[in-house]
Design an enzyme around this catalytic site. Structure first.
Site, mmCIF file in Angstrom:
data_model
loop_
_atom_site.group_PDB
_atom_site.id
_atom_site.type_symbol
_atom_site.label_atom_id
_atom_site.label_comp_id
_atom_site.label_asym_id
_atom_site.label_seq_id
_atom_site.Cartn_x
_atom_site.Cartn_y
_atom_site.Cartn_z
ATOM 1 N N TYR A 62 0.828 -1.215 0.000
ATOM 2 C CA TYR A 62 0.000 0.000 0.000
ATOM 3 C C TYR A 62 0.859 1.261 0.000
ATOM 4 C CZ TYR A 62 -2.884 -3.782 1.705
ATOM 5 O OH TYR A 62 -3.495 -5.002 1.851
ATOM 6 N N TYR A 84 -12.691 -6.915 5.458
ATOM 7 C CA TYR A 84 -11.498 -7.002 4.609
ATOM 8 C C TYR A 84 -11.230 -8.470 4.305
ATOM 9 C CZ TYR A 84 -6.751 -7.067 2.897
ATOM 10 O OH TYR A 84 -5.632 -7.297 2.117
ATOM 11 N N ASP A 137 -14.193 -16.148 6.982
ATOM 12 C CA ASP A 137 -12.803 -15.784 6.737
ATOM 13 C C ASP A 137 -12.101 -15.679 8.092
ATOM 14 O OD1 ASP A 137 -10.418 -14.452 6.365
ATOM 15 O OD2 ASP A 137 -11.211 -12.920 5.021
ATOM 16 N N LYS A 156 -2.578 -16.645 7.258
ATOM 17 C CA LYS A 156 -1.709 -15.911 8.189
ATOM 18 C C LYS A 156 -0.937 -16.759 9.221
ATOM 19 C CE LYS A 156 -3.085 -11.161 7.720
ATOM 20 N NZ LYS A 156 -4.275 -10.824 6.953
HETATM 21 C C1 PLP Z 1 -4.761 -10.730 5.621
HETATM 22 C C2 PLP Z 1 -6.154 -11.109 5.366
HETATM 23 C C3 PLP Z 1 -6.566 -11.618 4.124
HETATM 24 C C4 PLP Z 1 -5.630 -11.718 2.945
HETATM 25 O O1 PLP Z 1 -4.566 -12.580 3.171
HETATM 26 P P1 PLP Z 1 -3.215 -12.409 2.302
HETATM 27 O O2 PLP Z 1 -2.389 -13.575 2.746
HETATM 28 O O3 PLP Z 1 -2.637 -11.082 2.667
HETATM 29 O O4 PLP Z 1 -3.608 -12.490 0.887
HETATM 30 C C5 PLP Z 1 -7.887 -11.989 3.980
HETATM 31 N N1 PLP Z 1 -8.769 -11.874 4.985
HETATM 32 C C6 PLP Z 1 -8.408 -11.406 6.195
HETATM 33 C C7 PLP Z 1 -9.427 -11.326 7.287
HETATM 34 C C8 PLP Z 1 -7.101 -10.983 6.423
HETATM 35 O O5 PLP Z 1 -6.758 -10.484 7.610
#
Ligand code: PLP
Length: 428
Positions: free
Chosen positions: A17, A144, A245, A274
């Site tokens: 970013y 997000y 997610d 992550k």
């Molecule tokens: C970081 C994140 C993503 C994206 O993961 P990347 O490995 O950066 O592509 C998707 N959803 C959530 C909730 C996140 O925190």
């Protein structure tokens, strides 16, 4: 680092970013161990970010390193098409054991965003195989889900700057995000917007996707568990699959192994990423129910159309296995609870500060929402000068420290945050 290297970075390398003409300053880190990042001049910074929620056991962990070294002797990578290997099998066995029994089939991929794309593609293929042309997703504002096109199309339209990609992004449905916070009482009105959208557009909606309980970088908001339970009921009533997610929240961050456990709600698809490798390698997973997997597989197309080159990377799987093994000694529960208690104690008094709107704590997540936007470059420098690593954004100073952080190191972080609030120059 030589001046010429710094200038090269400045001139030629994108950072997350960032602008190529007016980049924010970057700090050169030469090593990391435990909760410490070492700058070139030897100065150590206490890490408050876990490298974006991932390095949960701290850096340079001997067991994670050993797993990598052991795996590298056999093979670093091998294609996953037509080939399988025990690091991937062992990881998927563990993931199936750790997640609700309904989640039975696993697709491994290389990053969180891709695991979201995979989930979205699966759902679209699922409806396609049922002869229904459903393409829209229903989600909530302030979410997000990543930076790829599908993921952007379900992330908060303002945060992800939808306008720039106006005619490119698929148009999805956004309900108001719940206002009942995790620790407040539940207000039934929170459901109105979502309920309206799902009722009105039932036959267009392929799936509902949410970050359970914690909305991460879309605003660092913690919402009420009853919201998730009601959403699940609405999805069931309308026969619409629910995707969670857990890329940020999975693996203990919120005090439960998965955030959805706060509400006892099981999704039809689950995305992980992550912290899965303890911050060592990039790896993500999309878990689905057997029902969805079978429907896709028994269709005319007959297979799921996705297959990244580095799918199931053995190094990443091996280190994820070691990471989960560490979690299985259950120390994380005590660690996260201890961090939570201390964050309450050290951050809550800041509620009365004139630059603070709100303080939020859940598990090993602490959020200071300020009244003003933060001058990122200035505040970052202030933090580094004072020996801590925190990356604020917008008007939010948040910390997600490694679970192994000591009380003393965490106190230092909250002390420096407290101090930062006193300087007008650190805000815009
Ligand atoms: C970081 C994140 C993503 C994206 O993961 P990347 O490995 O950066 O592509 C998707 N959803 C959530 C909730 C996140 O925190």
């Amino acid at each position: 680092m030589s001046l010429s290297n710094i200038l090269f970075d400045y001139k030629h390398i994108w950072h997350p970013y960032s602008s190529m003409t007016k980049p924010l300053p970057c700090y050169s880190i030469i090593s990391a161990k435990g909760v410490y990042l070492t700058l070139e001049n030897g100065k150590k910074l206490i890490d408050g970010m876990s490298s974006w929620w991932s390095a949960i056991h701290g850096y340079n962990h001997p067991l994670l390193n050993r797993a990598l070294k052991k795996q590298i002797k056999n093979m670093s990578h091998i294609m996953f098409g037509g080939i399988t290997h025990s690091p991937a099998i062992s990881l998927c066995q563990k993931l199936i054991k750790l997640t609700p029994s309904k989640l039975d089939c696993i697709f491994l991929s290389d990053s969180g965003s891709i695991s979201i794309e995979v989930a979205m593609k699966m759902i679209i293929q699922y409806w396609n195989s049922l002869g229904q042309n459903r393409k829209k997703f229903l989600t909530i504002f302030n979410g997000y889900h990543g930076d790829t096109f599908g993921a952007m199309s379900i992330s908060d339209p303002n945060n992800s700057m939808h306008k720039i990609y106006n005619n490119v992004l698929p148009k999805n449905f956004f309900a108001e995000s719940p206002q009942s916070s995790f620790h407040s009482s539940w207000n039934e009105n929170d459901l109105i917007s979502f309920k309206k959208l799902i009722e009105k557009n039932e036959l267009k909606i392929a799936g509902v996707i949410l970050e359970p309980i914690v909305q991460g970088v879309g605003g660092m908001r913690f919402y009420h568990p009853i919201y998730l339970q009601k959403i699940k009921k609405l999805c069931d009533n309308h026969n619409i699959p629910l995707i969670f997610d857990e890329i940020a929240t999975g693996f203990g961050r919120t005090g439960k192994f998965f955030a959805f456990e706060h509400a006892n709600v099981v999704p039809d698809i689950l995305c992980l990423g992550k912290a899965m490798t303890g911050g060592t390698m990039t790896l993500a997973a999309t878990l689905t129910s057997r029902k969805i997997a079978n429907q896709i597989s028994n269709s005319k197309v007959g297979c799921f159309m996705h297959g990244p080159t580095y799918m199931g990377n053995p190094l990443a799987c091996a280190v994820a296995n070691a990471n989960i093994k560490i979690l299985q000694n259950n120390e994380w529960k005590k660690q996260v609870l201890k961090i939570e208690k201390q964050l309450y104690k050290n951050l809550f008094p800041l509620r009365k500060h004139f630059r603070v709107i709100n303080i939020r704590v859940l598990g090993a997540i602490g959020v200071v929402e300020c009244t003003q936007l933060i001058n990122i470059a200035c505040m970052q420098k202030f933090f580094v000068d004072n020996g801590v690593w925190i990356r604020p954004f917008k008007q939010l100073i948040y910390i997600v420290p490694p679970y192994i952080i000591s009380s003393r190191a965490l106190k230092k972080i909250t002390d420096v945050i407290t101090e930062a609030l006193n300087y007008k120059i650190l805000f815009i």
